[in-house]
Design a protein around this motif. Sequence first.
Motif, PDB file in Angstrom:
ATOM      1  N   GLN A 138       0.850  -1.195   0.000  1.00  0.00           N
ATOM      2  CA  GLN A 138       0.000   0.000   0.000  1.00  0.00           C
ATOM      3  C   GLN A 138       0.888   1.248   0.000  1.00  0.00           C
ATOM      4  OE1 GLN A 138      -3.218   0.285  -0.252  1.00  0.00           O
ATOM      5  NE2 GLN A 138      -3.882  -1.836   0.010  1.00  0.00           N
ATOM      6  N   PRO A 139       0.864   2.020  -1.074  1.00  0.00           N
ATOM      7  CA  PRO A 139       0.141   1.764  -2.326  1.00  0.00           C
ATOM      8  C   PRO A 139       0.893   0.748  -3.188  1.00  0.00           C
ATOM      9  CG  PRO A 139       1.403   3.781  -2.515  1.00  0.00           C
ATOM     10  CD  PRO A 139       1.593   3.305  -1.098  1.00  0.00           C
ATOM     11  N   ILE A 140       0.224   0.252  -4.203  1.00  0.00           N
ATOM     12  CA  ILE A 140       0.886  -0.644  -5.148  1.00  0.00           C
ATOM     13  C   ILE A 140       2.015   0.126  -5.830  1.00  0.00           C
ATOM     14  CG2 ILE A 140       0.616  -1.829  -7.363  1.00  0.00           C
ATOM     15  CD1 ILE A 140      -0.513  -3.483  -5.208  1.00  0.00           C
ATOM     16  N   SER A 175      -8.493  -9.479  -6.787  1.00  0.00           N
ATOM     17  CA  SER A 175      -9.052  -8.286  -6.153  1.00  0.00           C
ATOM     18  C   SER A 175      -8.111  -7.095  -6.289  1.00  0.00           C
ATOM     19  CB  SER A 175      -9.323  -8.560  -4.672  1.00  0.00           C
ATOM     20  OG  SER A 175     -10.416  -9.443  -4.516  1.00  0.00           O
ATOM     21  N   VAL A 176      -6.865  -7.385  -6.680  1.00  0.00           N
ATOM     22  CA  VAL A 176      -5.854  -6.343  -6.835  1.00  0.00           C
ATOM     23  C   VAL A 176      -5.401  -6.214  -8.288  1.00  0.00           C
ATOM     24  CG1 VAL A 176      -3.507  -5.649  -6.134  1.00  0.00           C
ATOM     25  CG2 VAL A 176      -5.053  -6.703  -4.469  1.00  0.00           C
ATOM     26  N   ASP A 208      -6.657   2.566 -10.048  1.00  0.00           N
ATOM     27  CA  ASP A 208      -6.967   3.163  -8.743  1.00  0.00           C
ATOM     28  C   ASP A 208      -8.476   3.302  -8.596  1.00  0.00           C
ATOM     29  OD1 ASP A 208      -4.289   3.401  -8.248  1.00  0.00           O
ATOM     30  OD2 ASP A 208      -4.166   5.525  -8.741  1.00  0.00           O
ATOM     31  N   GLY A 209      -8.957   2.977  -7.414  1.00  0.00           N
ATOM     32  CA  GLY A 209     -10.382   3.073  -7.137  1.00  0.00           C
ATOM     33  C   GLY A 209     -11.143   1.803  -7.420  1.00  0.00           C
TER      34      GLY A 209
END
Length: 286
Positions: A138-140, A175-176, A208-209
Amino acid sequence: MNDPLPPLRDVIARHDLAAKKSFGQHFLLDLNLTAKIASFAGDMANSQAIEIGPGPGGLTRAILGAGARHLTVVEKDARFLPALEEISAAWPGKVTVLEADGLTIDEATILSGENRVILSNLPYNVGTILLIKWLQAQPIWWRRAVLMFQREVADRVVARVGDKAYGRLAILTQSVCAAQLVMKIPAQAFTPPPKVESAVVMLDPLPDGTRFDDLKALGIVTASAFGQRRKTLRRSLGQAASQTTASTEELIAAAGLEPGARAETIDIAGFQALARAWRAARATQP
């Protein structure tokens, strides 16, 4: 750039580099295969690349040959450092060799810039652990990961709901990221040959989001649900529910799922809803 170094078999023989089973090491010596793997990273002219567990440097040389602006290799087995330093000398200014454990390093601080990629033939005994580590960042910090796993693990990473391999790893990964199996590699391509096939997976972070941002909660509910995958959610989610103020039935209802459904029939969005319900119920604990 043409590879200026001798064949890998010669390098391995000269440095007496036998693969260690305890480290899950299997060497991929075919430079045509390693070049194909490196190509999945796309244009690396402006990329900072990182490779975990390079061993004698077959994939390392392919990444540099593909034009990476800079490559950091992380190797915990000191036996390989002289061979890796030879690669560094052959590509002046383009390689950083770190003697370290990929499980404990902070890649985001090691690599500078925005265009960062991971390429690795992952040691069999830590591949899944490293993947989860990178998913949880976090963050990627990486734009693409090109990773080689045992074929069974690769199938679990890219599985869709209803597939035999569908489970916790697919849900956490997807999910990512968008996940694709892009290449299969037979056991005979390795020295020594493992007992199973391998496969290369390409991962691209979702925009993102749209990435699910609570992998801890998602990990807990999927571990509970798939820990008893033959049972219905009503019976398998007890352990996850015990960590909240809600009952199993209340968690399932809050997620909009059917109590009689089994884990392998619930899609990723359903598990994300369950994770949100778990987190909300967890937050109400005194």
